[in-house]
Design a protein around this motif. Structure first.
Motif, PDB file in Angstrom:
ATOM      1  N   ALA A  60      23.004  37.001  42.547  1.00  0.00           N
ATOM      2  CA  ALA A  60      23.816  37.819  42.979  1.00  0.00           C
ATOM      3  C   ALA A  60      23.709  36.413  44.132  1.00  0.00           C
ATOM      4  CB  ALA A  60      22.901  38.484  43.723  1.00  0.00           C
ATOM      5  N   ILE A  61      24.927  35.388  44.508  1.00  0.00           N
ATOM      6  CA  ILE A  61      25.669  34.159  45.269  1.00  0.00           C
ATOM      7  C   ILE A  61      26.310  34.871  46.192  1.00  0.00           C
ATOM      8  CG2 ILE A  61      25.882  32.393  45.627  1.00  0.00           C
ATOM      9  CD1 ILE A  61      25.243  31.796  42.594  1.00  0.00           C
ATOM     10  N   ARG A  62      25.720  34.918  47.524  1.00  0.00           N
ATOM     11  CA  ARG A  62      26.889  35.498  48.647  1.00  0.00           C
ATOM     12  C   ARG A  62      27.606  36.512  48.276  1.00  0.00           C
ATOM     13  NH1 ARG A  62      29.267  30.860  47.340  1.00  0.00           N
ATOM     14  NH2 ARG A  62      28.302  29.168  48.264  1.00  0.00           N
ATOM     15  N   ARG A  63      26.365  37.485  48.201  1.00  0.00           N
ATOM     16  CA  ARG A  63      27.054  38.928  48.024  1.00  0.00           C
ATOM     17  C   ARG A  63      28.225  39.295  46.820  1.00  0.00           C
ATOM     18  NH1 ARG A  63      25.435  42.298  52.470  1.00  0.00           N
ATOM     19  NH2 ARG A  63      27.472  42.547  52.758  1.00  0.00           N
ATOM     20  N   GLN A  64      27.767  38.581  46.223  1.00  0.00           N
ATOM     21  CA  GLN A  64      28.283  38.223  45.076  1.00  0.00           C
ATOM     22  C   GLN A  64      27.970  38.736  43.542  1.00  0.00           C
ATOM     23  OE1 GLN A  64      31.206  35.093  45.334  1.00  0.00           O
ATOM     24  NE2 GLN A  64      33.056  35.570  46.320  1.00  0.00           N
ATOM     25  N   LEU A  65      28.208  38.571  42.879  1.00  0.00           N
ATOM     26  CA  LEU A  65      27.636  38.939  41.226  1.00  0.00           C
ATOM     27  C   LEU A  65      28.436  37.277  40.705  1.00  0.00           C
ATOM     28  CD1 LEU A  65      25.730  40.279  39.340  1.00  0.00           C
ATOM     29  CD2 LEU A  65      27.284  41.579  38.848  1.00  0.00           C
ATOM     30  N   LEU A  75      31.946  34.376  34.706  1.00  0.00           N
ATOM     31  CA  LEU A  75      32.446  35.361  36.280  1.00  0.00           C
ATOM     32  C   LEU A  75      32.226  35.595  37.152  1.00  0.00           C
ATOM     33  CD1 LEU A  75      33.211  38.890  33.343  1.00  0.00           C
ATOM     34  CD2 LEU A  75      34.701  37.338  33.690  1.00  0.00           C
ATOM     35  N   ILE A  76      32.732  35.545  38.110  1.00  0.00           N
ATOM     36  CA  ILE A  76      32.459  36.050  39.420  1.00  0.00           C
ATOM     37  C   ILE A  76      32.994  37.805  39.551  1.00  0.00           C
ATOM     38  CG2 ILE A  76      32.127  35.908  41.678  1.00  0.00           C
ATOM     39  CD1 ILE A  76      32.808  33.032  40.872  1.00  0.00           C
ATOM     40  N   LEU A  77      31.842  38.245  39.617  1.00  0.00           N
ATOM     41  CA  LEU A  77      32.637  40.370  40.877  1.00  0.00           C
ATOM     42  C   LEU A  77      32.398  40.293  41.676  1.00  0.00           C
ATOM     43  CD1 LEU A  77      30.661  42.613  37.999  1.00  0.00           C
ATOM     44  CD2 LEU A  77      33.218  41.049  37.106  1.00  0.00           C
ATOM     45  N   THR A  78      33.823  40.426  42.514  1.00  0.00           N
ATOM     46  CA  THR A  78      33.623  40.654  43.772  1.00  0.00           C
ATOM     47  C   THR A  78      33.661  41.881  44.185  1.00  0.00           C
ATOM     48  OG1 THR A  78      35.479  39.726  44.328  1.00  0.00           O
ATOM     49  CG2 THR A  78      34.191  38.111  44.228  1.00  0.00           C
ATOM     50  N   GLY A  79      33.825  42.860  45.788  1.00  0.00           N
ATOM     51  CA  GLY A  79      34.066  44.059  46.117  1.00  0.00           C
ATOM     52  C   GLY A  79      35.243  44.071  46.236  1.00  0.00           C
ATOM     53  N   LYS A  80      36.151  43.199  46.740  1.00  0.00           N
ATOM     54  CA  LYS A  80      38.005  43.499  47.365  1.00  0.00           C
ATOM     55  C   LYS A  80      38.733  42.762  46.429  1.00  0.00           C
ATOM     56  CE  LYS A  80      36.820  45.336  52.840  1.00  0.00           C
ATOM     57  NZ  LYS A  80      37.069  45.038  53.620  1.00  0.00           N
ATOM     58  N   GLY A  82      38.350  41.230  43.779  1.00  0.00           N
ATOM     59  CA  GLY A  82      38.043  42.087  42.297  1.00  0.00           C
ATOM     60  C   GLY A  82      37.063  40.450  41.294  1.00  0.00           C
ATOM     61  N   ILE A  83      37.438  40.500  39.722  1.00  0.00           N
ATOM     62  CA  ILE A  83      37.039  39.038  39.131  1.00  0.00           C
ATOM     63  C   ILE A  83      38.044  38.231  38.711  1.00  0.00           C
ATOM     64  CG2 ILE A  83      36.731  39.394  36.457  1.00  0.00           C
ATOM     65  CD1 ILE A  83      36.818  42.067  36.553  1.00  0.00           C
ATOM     66  N   LYS A  84      36.642  36.804  39.326  1.00  0.00           N
ATOM     67  CA  LYS A  84      37.355  35.966  39.257  1.00  0.00           C
ATOM     68  C   LYS A  84      36.873  35.725  37.593  1.00  0.00           C
ATOM     69  CE  LYS A  84      37.478  31.566  41.408  1.00  0.00           C
ATOM     70  NZ  LYS A  84      37.353  30.475  42.622  1.00  0.00           N
ATOM     71  N   GLU A  85      37.858  35.218  37.068  1.00  0.00           N
ATOM     72  CA  GLU A  85      37.393  34.713  35.809  1.00  0.00           C
ATOM     73  C   GLU A  85      37.987  33.232  35.250  1.00  0.00           C
ATOM     74  OE1 GLU A  85      38.830  35.445  31.055  1.00  0.00           O
ATOM     75  OE2 GLU A  85      40.013  36.067  32.355  1.00  0.00           O
ATOM     76  N   LEU A  86      36.065  32.623  35.167  1.00  0.00           N
ATOM     77  CA  LEU A  86      36.020  30.858  34.835  1.00  0.00           C
ATOM     78  C   LEU A  86      36.244  30.435  33.789  1.00  0.00           C
ATOM     79  CD1 LEU A  86      33.384  30.706  37.547  1.00  0.00           C
ATOM     80  CD2 LEU A  86      35.702  30.251  39.184  1.00  0.00           C
ATOM     81  N   ALA A  87      36.438  31.571  33.373  1.00  0.00           N
ATOM     82  CA  ALA A  87      36.032  30.447  31.692  1.00  0.00           C
ATOM     83  C   ALA A  87      36.475  31.969  30.502  1.00  0.00           C
ATOM     84  CB  ALA A  87      34.762  29.816  31.025  1.00  0.00           C
ATOM     85  N   LYS A  88      37.158  31.337  29.055  1.00  0.00           N
ATOM     86  CA  LYS A  88      37.026  32.172  28.140  1.00  0.00           C
ATOM     87  C   LYS A  88      36.243  32.296  27.054  1.00  0.00           C
ATOM     88  CE  LYS A  88      41.571  32.962  29.772  1.00  0.00           C
ATOM     89  NZ  LYS A  88      42.847  33.792  29.395  1.00  0.00           N
TER      90      LYS A  88
END
Length: 88
Positions: A60-65, A75-80, A82-88
């Motif tokens: 949990a970093i800066r209120r994100q997962l 991946l970074i999961l955020t509340g508003k 959505g999902i930020k995909e960094l690698a496949k």
């Protein structure tokens, strides 16, 4: 500056990342993300699948997962926003 260097700066000047056991209510996450991670939420099934795989870790970093696979952030999961995909 490489991503690894940014992580070192973050730890020096900000609070260190929080490691947790995915108890949604106890995590320092935004309320929107907590709702999405709760049972029946958008991210619940995804996270439950990832928990079962030992190669994934969570922070949990800066209120994100932030989700890592074998030590690399994927991946970074955020509340508003959505999902930020960094690698496949």
């Amino acid at each position: 500056m490489k991503l690894e260097d940014y992580g070192k700066i973050e730890c020096l000047y900000g609070p260190p990342p929080v490691y947790f056991d995915l108890d949604v209510e106890a995590m320092p996450l935004c309320s929107h993300l907590k709702a999405k991670l709760a049972k029946g939420g958008e991210y619940h099934r995804l996270v439950q699948r990832l928990i079962k795989n030992p190669s994934y870790t969570f922070k949990a970093i800066r209120r994100q997962l932030h989700i890592y696979k074998d030590g690399k952030k994927v991946l970074i999961l955020t509340g508003k926003s959505g999902i930020k995909e960094l690698a496949k």
